[in-house]
Motif scaffolding. Sequence first.
Motif, mmCIF file in Angstrom:
data_model
loop_
_atom_site.group_PDB
_atom_site.id
_atom_site.type_symbol
_atom_site.label_atom_id
_atom_site.label_comp_id
_atom_site.label_asym_id
_atom_site.label_seq_id
_atom_site.Cartn_x
_atom_site.Cartn_y
_atom_site.Cartn_z
ATOM 1 N N SER A 88 0.682 -1.265 0.065
ATOM 2 C CA SER A 88 -0.093 0.078 -0.043
ATOM 3 C C SER A 88 0.772 1.257 -0.089
ATOM 4 N N SER A 89 2.116 1.217 0.421
ATOM 5 C CA SER A 89 2.853 2.380 0.219
ATOM 6 C C SER A 89 4.253 1.973 -0.524
ATOM 7 N N PRO A 90 4.398 2.089 -1.735
ATOM 8 C CA PRO A 90 5.382 1.672 -2.654
ATOM 9 C C PRO A 90 6.507 2.414 -2.393
ATOM 10 N N ALA A 91 6.597 3.557 -1.765
ATOM 11 C CA ALA A 91 7.780 4.671 -1.668
ATOM 12 C C ALA A 91 8.387 4.163 -0.404
ATOM 13 N N ALA A 92 7.687 3.417 0.518
ATOM 14 C CA ALA A 92 8.454 2.834 1.820
ATOM 15 C C ALA A 92 9.559 2.379 1.817
ATOM 16 N N VAL A 93 9.758 1.181 0.794
ATOM 17 C CA VAL A 93 11.106 0.468 0.652
ATOM 18 C C VAL A 93 12.152 1.490 0.295
ATOM 19 N N PRO A 94 11.988 2.229 -0.793
ATOM 20 C CA PRO A 94 13.369 3.001 -0.915
ATOM 21 C C PRO A 94 13.776 4.132 0.197
ATOM 22 N N LEU A 95 12.384 4.623 0.863
ATOM 23 C CA LEU A 95 12.809 5.630 1.952
ATOM 24 C C LEU A 95 13.457 5.154 3.021
ATOM 25 N N ILE A 96 13.167 3.777 3.490
ATOM 26 C CA ILE A 96 13.982 3.132 4.516
ATOM 27 C C ILE A 96 15.303 2.901 4.022
ATOM 28 N N VAL A 97 15.579 2.402 2.719
ATOM 29 C CA VAL A 97 16.926 2.322 2.370
ATOM 30 C C VAL A 97 17.733 3.650 2.400
ATOM 31 N N LEU A 98 17.012 4.696 1.909
ATOM 32 C CA LEU A 98 17.694 6.039 2.112
ATOM 33 C C LEU A 98 18.164 6.531 3.367
ATOM 34 N N VAL A 99 17.289 6.311 4.155
ATOM 35 C CA VAL A 99 17.312 6.590 5.769
ATOM 36 C C VAL A 99 18.692 5.773 6.227
ATOM 37 N N LEU A 100 18.562 4.259 6.157
ATOM 38 C CA LEU A 100 19.375 3.599 6.538
ATOM 39 C C LEU A 100 21.150 4.221 6.029
ATOM 40 N N SER A 101 21.011 4.174 4.690
ATOM 41 C CA SER A 101 22.418 4.647 4.153
ATOM 42 C C SER A 101 22.765 5.740 4.389
ATOM 43 N N LEU A 102 21.959 6.942 4.739
ATOM 44 C CA LEU A 102 22.501 8.119 5.334
ATOM 45 C C LEU A 102 22.876 7.942 6.817
ATOM 46 N N VAL A 103 21.965 7.068 7.524
ATOM 47 C CA VAL A 103 22.860 6.753 8.972
ATOM 48 C C VAL A 103 24.144 5.933 8.955
ATOM 49 N N VAL A 104 24.414 5.104 7.860
ATOM 50 C CA VAL A 104 25.702 4.332 7.935
ATOM 51 C C VAL A 104 26.610 5.218 7.370
ATOM 52 N N PHE A 105 26.439 6.097 6.437
ATOM 53 C CA PHE A 105 27.667 7.211 5.920
ATOM 54 C C PHE A 105 27.854 8.180 7.078
ATOM 55 N N GLY A 106 26.751 8.513 7.617
ATOM 56 C CA GLY A 106 26.945 9.430 8.554
ATOM 57 C C GLY A 106 27.627 9.040 9.785
ATOM 58 N N VAL A 107 27.607 7.626 10.329
ATOM 59 C CA VAL A 107 28.385 7.122 11.289
ATOM 60 C C VAL A 107 30.045 7.031 10.867
ATOM 61 N N VAL A 108 29.938 6.530 9.676
ATOM 62 C CA VAL A 108 31.367 6.149 9.105
ATOM 63 C C VAL A 108 32.277 7.569 8.970
ATOM 64 N N LEU A 109 31.568 8.229 8.300
ATOM 65 C CA LEU A 109 32.194 9.798 7.996
ATOM 66 C C LEU A 109 31.988 10.701 9.052
ATOM 67 N N GLN A 110 30.910 10.711 9.886
ATOM 68 C CA GLN A 110 30.729 11.418 11.010
ATOM 69 C C GLN A 110 30.251 13.062 10.386
ATOM 70 N N GLY A 111 30.710 13.956 11.105
ATOM 71 C CA GLY A 111 30.379 15.262 10.831
ATOM 72 C C GLY A 111 30.540 15.716 9.354
ATOM 73 N N LYS A 112 31.474 14.871 8.856
ATOM 74 C CA LYS A 112 32.159 15.261 7.284
ATOM 75 C C LYS A 112 30.801 15.171 6.301
ATOM 76 N N PHE A 113 30.253 14.043 6.639
ATOM 77 C CA PHE A 113 28.860 13.737 5.818
ATOM 78 C C PHE A 113 27.711 14.589 6.199
ATOM 79 N N PHE A 114 27.368 14.690 7.209
ATOM 80 C CA PHE A 114 26.047 15.577 7.449
ATOM 81 C C PHE A 114 26.162 16.949 7.475
ATOM 82 N N SER A 115 27.159 17.566 6.940
ATOM 83 C CA SER A 115 27.155 18.964 6.816
ATOM 84 C C SER A 115 26.150 19.618 5.581
#
Length: 360
Positions: free
Chosen positions: A45-72
């Motif tokens: 019923s929410s076809p955009a949910a899967v890519p949104l979940i993947v997008l958020v997870l990828s942001l979190v992973v790269f944010g943790v790895v690169l720390q503040g350098k990525f979240f600027s």
Amino acid sequence: MQSADPVSQPSQEFEKVLTGSSTQVASFDTHDKTPLQKFQHFLHSSPAAVPLIVLVLSLVVFGVVLQGKFFSAFTLTLILQQVAIVGIVGAAQTLVILTAGIDLSVGAIMVLSSVVMGQFTFRYGLPPALAVLCGLAVGAACGWINGQLVARMKLPPFIVTLGMWQIVLASNFLYSANETIRSQDIAANAPILQFFGQNLRIGSAVFTYGVIFMVLLVALLWYVLNRTAWGRHVYAVGDDPDAAELAGVNVKRMLVSVYTLSGLICALAGWALIGRIGSVSPTAGQFANIESITAVVIGGISLFGGRGSILGMLFGALIVGVFSLGLRLIGTDPQWTYLLIGVLIITAVAIDQWIRKVAG
């Protein structure tokens, strides 16, 4: 003379079989669904949910790895700038794929439109604004031809757009003579061609007009697809064209309108491409067709048509942008980006098949 009991002696022959039938009231299966089934229905019923979940997870992973350098703010808006062209072309591709088609010519139409804008300005001396309108008309005309061949002649969309890709690509090089119009000349004589390359600064965040246009275009198409009769007809044609025809939808006219609008959006992407790279180059954007399909597939839009959200396409384009920039900042080999994107494409199609079991 003994009278017959109307209950024990059926008056009609076919009623005799009812005497031994069950009198139990029909019941429906009301057992609770498992958490996995509930999640499957939610994704359906929410076809955009899967890519949104993947997008958020990828942001979190790269944010943790690169720390503040990525979240600027600068880095995050840089991702938007990098995916702006893919997002605009992906919007055109989304419309076609929702009708269970595919358009391999989107990138070539984009580049030809940009070349027409530049050549009409500098070769023929037309006012830049009029040259832009001519480029938009060329893009819409290419889409209209695709639509006529698919809708009227019943040719497969893959074959039609593959042929159109070759025709437009060759026409592009023949017409432009492989000539690039320099950024300095455009800035001095036709700055309107670079309009989408201008930017708006909010603190350290930099938003180009191309990014703003992409977001507004996706928002507008989301409204049209979900809140108008035309949008509902697009989904109906992609889901079952025969049923849509029986329901009163003019399928041929719908397909022509979808392909024409797709061509027009590609022409707008060509205008935005000039702003992105600064110049008019016949060799730019050669992989836009593949990149747009990648964004659509990762965005959870079904290649079988009739299901998906254009927001998912935007999330899919952003996922590619996040992976590309994140891996580059880590310092890995660029080939890892293509490898992971390939895995995402196959995974997205597998998830789509799993979700479609709900409808089946």
